[in-house]
Write a protein that holds these residues in place. Sequence first.
Motif, mmCIF file in Angstrom:
data_model
loop_
_atom_site.group_PDB
_atom_site.id
_atom_site.type_symbol
_atom_site.label_atom_id
_atom_site.label_comp_id
_atom_site.label_asym_id
_atom_site.label_seq_id
_atom_site.Cartn_x
_atom_site.Cartn_y
_atom_site.Cartn_z
ATOM 1 N N THR A 184 -7.817 28.991 -34.996
ATOM 2 C CA THR A 184 -8.522 30.274 -35.053
ATOM 3 C C THR A 184 -8.060 31.281 -34.009
ATOM 4 N N TYR A 185 -7.103 30.892 -33.159
ATOM 5 C CA TYR A 185 -6.614 31.805 -32.124
ATOM 6 C C TYR A 185 -5.099 31.683 -32.028
ATOM 7 N N PRO A 186 -4.407 32.863 -32.027
ATOM 8 C CA PRO A 186 -4.959 34.210 -32.131
ATOM 9 C C PRO A 186 -5.622 34.467 -33.487
ATOM 10 N N VAL A 187 -6.423 35.523 -33.540
ATOM 11 C CA VAL A 187 -7.222 35.807 -34.732
ATOM 12 C C VAL A 187 -6.343 35.946 -35.967
ATOM 13 N N SER A 188 -5.123 36.393 -35.798
ATOM 14 C CA SER A 188 -4.212 36.575 -36.932
ATOM 15 C C SER A 188 -3.945 35.270 -37.678
ATOM 16 N N LEU A 189 -4.146 34.131 -37.018
ATOM 17 C CA LEU A 189 -3.941 32.840 -37.687
ATOM 18 C C LEU A 189 -4.975 32.604 -38.787
ATOM 19 N N LYS A 190 -6.111 33.281 -38.694
ATOM 20 C CA LYS A 190 -7.166 33.079 -39.686
ATOM 21 C C LYS A 190 -6.734 33.534 -41.081
ATOM 22 N N SER A 191 -5.716 34.382 -41.142
ATOM 23 C CA SER A 191 -5.242 34.863 -42.444
ATOM 24 C C SER A 191 -4.217 33.912 -43.070
ATOM 25 N N LYS A 192 -3.798 32.891 -42.335
ATOM 26 C CA LYS A 192 -2.836 31.930 -42.863
ATOM 27 C C LYS A 192 -3.519 31.008 -43.878
ATOM 28 N N PRO A 193 -2.784 30.524 -44.889
ATOM 29 C CA PRO A 193 -3.355 29.551 -45.835
ATOM 30 C C PRO A 193 -3.881 28.320 -45.096
ATOM 31 N N LYS A 194 -5.005 27.798 -45.558
ATOM 32 C CA LYS A 194 -5.648 26.657 -44.909
ATOM 33 C C LYS A 194 -5.335 25.353 -45.639
ATOM 34 N N VAL A 195 -5.166 24.291 -44.859
ATOM 35 C CA VAL A 195 -4.888 22.968 -45.433
ATOM 36 C C VAL A 195 -6.035 21.998 -45.177
ATOM 37 N N GLY A 196 -7.205 22.524 -44.774
ATOM 38 C CA GLY A 196 -8.357 21.674 -44.518
ATOM 39 C C GLY A 196 -8.584 21.453 -43.035
ATOM 40 N N HIS A 197 -9.496 20.552 -42.726
ATOM 41 C CA HIS A 197 -9.796 20.204 -41.330
ATOM 42 C C HIS A 197 -8.906 19.058 -40.900
ATOM 43 N N ASN A 198 -8.479 19.086 -39.621
ATOM 44 C CA ASN A 198 -7.548 18.050 -39.176
ATOM 45 C C ASN A 198 -8.140 16.641 -39.208
ATOM 46 N N ARG A 199 -9.454 16.519 -39.392
ATOM 47 C CA ARG A 199 -10.054 15.180 -39.514
ATOM 48 C C ARG A 199 -9.989 14.677 -40.956
ATOM 49 N N ASN A 200 -9.673 15.575 -41.894
ATOM 50 C CA ASN A 200 -9.708 15.182 -43.309
ATOM 51 C C ASN A 200 -8.622 15.917 -44.078
ATOM 52 N N LEU A 201 -7.383 15.600 -43.774
ATOM 53 C CA LEU A 201 -6.248 16.271 -44.402
ATOM 54 C C LEU A 201 -5.770 15.495 -45.626
ATOM 55 N N SER A 202 -5.282 16.218 -46.611
ATOM 56 C CA SER A 202 -4.682 15.583 -47.781
ATOM 57 C C SER A 202 -3.259 16.095 -47.940
ATOM 58 N N ALA A 203 -2.427 15.304 -48.541
ATOM 59 C CA ALA A 203 -1.030 15.682 -48.718
ATOM 60 C C ALA A 203 -0.884 16.857 -49.673
ATOM 61 N N GLU A 204 -1.738 16.941 -50.678
ATOM 62 C CA GLU A 204 -1.572 17.955 -51.712
ATOM 63 C C GLU A 204 -1.568 19.374 -51.152
ATOM 64 N N GLY A 205 -2.556 19.683 -50.298
ATOM 65 C CA GLY A 205 -2.644 21.023 -49.741
ATOM 66 C C GLY A 205 -1.450 21.379 -48.873
ATOM 67 N N ILE A 206 -0.945 20.396 -48.146
ATOM 68 C CA ILE A 206 0.217 20.628 -47.277
ATOM 69 C C ILE A 206 1.482 20.789 -48.109
ATOM 70 N N LEU A 207 1.681 19.894 -49.082
ATOM 71 C CA LEU A 207 2.887 19.929 -49.903
ATOM 72 C C LEU A 207 2.984 21.210 -50.719
ATOM 73 N N ALA A 208 1.838 21.768 -51.102
ATOM 74 C CA ALA A 208 1.830 23.000 -51.901
ATOM 75 C C ALA A 208 2.481 24.163 -51.162
ATOM 76 N N LEU A 209 2.483 24.107 -49.828
ATOM 77 C CA LEU A 209 3.065 25.182 -49.022
ATOM 78 C C LEU A 209 4.559 24.975 -48.769
ATOM 79 N N GLN A 210 5.075 23.841 -49.209
ATOM 80 C CA GLN A 210 6.509 23.515 -49.099
ATOM 81 C C GLN A 210 7.051 23.718 -47.676
ATOM 82 N N PRO A 211 6.400 23.109 -46.685
ATOM 83 C CA PRO A 211 6.891 23.267 -45.298
ATOM 84 C C PRO A 211 8.111 22.401 -45.032
ATOM 85 N N ASP A 212 8.864 22.785 -44.015
ATOM 86 C CA ASP A 212 9.951 21.942 -43.521
ATOM 87 C C ASP A 212 9.439 20.996 -42.438
ATOM 88 N N VAL A 213 8.423 21.472 -41.694
ATOM 89 C CA VAL A 213 7.894 20.729 -40.552
ATOM 90 C C VAL A 213 6.375 20.757 -40.587
#
Length: 284
Positions: free
Chosen positions: A61-90
């Motif tokens: 949530t900081y800096p505030v500009s990060l709030k506009s980035k696509p969300k992949v869920g909470h770090n306590r409950n992450l799923s591969a689908e949301g992350i893979l959809a963004l096609q990251p390298d890292v």
Amino acid sequence: MKIIKNALLLFLMISTSISAVQARHINATSKKIVSVNGTVSEILAAIGLEPSIVGVDVTSTYPVSLKSKPKVGHNRNLSAEGILALQPDVVTGLSTDIKPELADQLKSAGIKLVLFTQELSAEGTKKLIRQVANSFGNKPKAEALVKKLNADLAAAAKLTRSEGKPKVLFIYARGTGTMMVAGQNTPLEKMIQLAGGQNAVKGFNDYKPLTAEALVEANPDVILLFSSGMQSLGGPAGLQDVQGVNQTKAGKAKRFITMDGELLTGFGPRLGQAIAELAQKLKS
């Protein structure tokens, strides 16, 4: 001939070294990054890599500009689908954020994992800043951040108490149906101690459900909540309606304080500012 061969070998070594440095620089600025930890996201943004971040978890949530980035869920409950959809390298974050099965899924998809460990201390924060910056190829920015952090910590030290440490109880609230207290060896206890207070509860690690009996027994001088937690209770009046609160020193004196959750628990570049803010609130 031997002199020529040695000169050629030296030229090749220098060329390879230059290429490696350039490659690291390109990797640091051109790859798409998903960060699943608010503190790591804050450090990445501070070292100039926010444009490379294509997704974050909800604690970023900081800096505030990060709030506009696509969300992949909470770090306590992450799923591969949301992350893979963004096609990251890292994908980066703390080692505690990524479960083994998720790590396997990401690696199978050809995604690089860059994970860090976090020590809940000022020195641990400096170490994390340097590790993140070094891993993403921006060591000079790390030293600038550490220098600023050192100045903030020095300023905060002037505000912390040396005697008469107030007993502080942290309550994690999401409405009256979800209320937990922070025990020993938690980020909250570490922050309370750094700000010159002491945890009002002892005898257990991590978090436990709040009970009226335990609240009265702890008898804190101050009750601390996240700002969002206080809002979920309907403000200070709602907190006073919680059974047992008005029987404590904090309740009788209405000594309730709140802070932004990520600032209070992040142990990131703003650690000195967080300590100073909490120390000031404990003194007032």
